[in-house]
Design a protein around this motif. Sequence first.
Motif, PDB file in Angstrom:
ATOM      1  N   GLY A   1       1.614 -28.398  -4.330  1.00 58.80           N
ATOM      2  CA  GLY A   1       2.797 -27.602  -4.599  1.00 58.80           C
ATOM      3  C   GLY A   1       3.200 -26.781  -3.391  1.00 58.80           C
ATOM      4  O   GLY A   1       2.821 -27.084  -2.256  1.00 58.80           O
TER       5      GLY A   1
ATOM      6  N   TYR B   1       3.878 -22.668  -1.881  1.00 55.26           N
ATOM      7  CA  TYR B   1       3.703 -21.229  -2.029  1.00 55.26           C
ATOM      8  C   TYR B   1       4.995 -20.530  -1.609  1.00 55.26           C
ATOM      9  O   TYR B   1       5.555 -20.827  -0.548  1.00 55.26           O
TER      10      TYR B   1
ATOM     11  N   GLU C   1      10.712 -14.836  -3.193  1.00 57.05           N
ATOM     12  CA  GLU C   1      10.583 -16.234  -3.608  1.00 57.05           C
ATOM     13  C   GLU C   1      11.046 -17.243  -2.552  1.00 57.05           C
ATOM     14  O   GLU C   1      11.322 -18.395  -2.855  1.00 57.05           O
TER      15      GLU C   1
ATOM     16  N   PRO D   1      10.362 -19.986   0.152  1.00 52.38           N
ATOM     17  CA  PRO D   1       9.237 -20.895   0.411  1.00 52.38           C
ATOM     18  C   PRO D   1       8.519 -20.530   1.703  1.00 52.38           C
ATOM     19  O   PRO D   1       9.162 -20.265   2.723  1.00 52.38           O
TER      20      PRO D   1
ATOM     21  N   LYS E   1       3.329 -16.596  -4.599  1.00 55.12           N
ATOM     22  CA  LYS E   1       3.344 -17.226  -5.918  1.00 55.12           C
ATOM     23  C   LYS E   1       3.310 -18.726  -5.698  1.00 55.12           C
ATOM     24  O   LYS E   1       4.010 -19.245  -4.829  1.00 55.12           O
TER      25      LYS E   1
ATOM     26  N   ILE F   1       3.990 -22.571  -6.765  1.00 56.43           N
ATOM     27  CA  ILE F   1       4.847 -23.416  -7.596  1.00 56.43           C
ATOM     28  C   ILE F   1       4.270 -24.828  -7.568  1.00 56.43           C
ATOM     29  O   ILE F   1       4.381 -25.531  -6.552  1.00 56.43           O
TER      30      ILE F   1
ATOM     31  N   SER G   1       3.643 -28.832  -8.029  1.00 55.60           N
ATOM     32  CA  SER G   1       4.508 -30.014  -8.056  1.00 55.60           C
ATOM     33  C   SER G   1       4.561 -30.566  -9.476  1.00 55.60           C
ATOM     34  O   SER G   1       3.589 -30.461 -10.237  1.00 55.60           O
TER      35      SER G   1
END
Length: 287
Positions: A38, A40, A46, A48, A119, A121, A123
């Motif tokens: 995924g 971060y 937020e 990437p 945080k 995220i 895949s």
Amino acid sequence: MKQDNGYNPLTPEEEYVIVHKGTERPFTGEYVKNTREGVYVCKRCEAPLYRSSDQFDAHCGWPSFDDEIEGAVKRIPDADGLRTEIVCAKCGAHLGHVFLGEGFTPKNTRHCVNSISMKFIPSVNKTLKKAYMACGCFWGAEYYFMKAAGVKHTAVGFMGGHVEHPTYEQVCRKNTGHLETTEIEYDSTRISYEDLVKLFFEIHDFTQADGQGPDIGPQYLSCLFYANPEEKAIAEKYIGILESKGYRVATMLKPVSTFWKAENYHQQYYEHKGDRPYCHRYRKIFD
């Protein structure tokens, strides 16, 4: 809900690191040993920051990356000239420090990042599923679930209560209705929900009706939270098998509700402590 400046609100612990440039204690962060695929993103804005494919284990106590997403991270030399700080290029959130020339990977770069600044995220993967199981102290339960082949990630928290965003301290007062619960993310091509149910029964005393081992209280009760009729039927099947063996099963069945993640210091507790559970042990029951 985002603030007027468009940033996510921060807890005092997050603000200490992200705004005031503090450092979380080594080996306590959520993503130190994350192996999921995924991206971060910055906890505050937020944006990437890093791809999981660039993460490696530097055995330093913090998530390490040998590259960032292009343009995502800004480097700022510390005033003493000894280290180089890294911040989110979009909002300036403190991430950690970058080190060069250590030889960990061919890129010879290590971004040492605080988990709390990010945080993750994951895949999208249709073979990945989640299960929620409560069987006493979640430290010991997670210890066994996270070691099962096919389990990709675990987290501990609370489920089944009536208080939103409960803290560990609140749950310990025994009046929120929550059970200490493990969230299990697993690859359904390698391990089935049925396999997890069998493991659930084999790592705790499912006949105890007032807690688990020396841990007494409603938050320690045994419960399988089912997400659909199929999971409920599997749980009922194994309760029936156990009853046919003469066991008096105290395990409850409840539908899945909101999972409230516990504080970071509870996550992968025994992995970080380097110890084994005192209230859980494995014993084979099913063929």
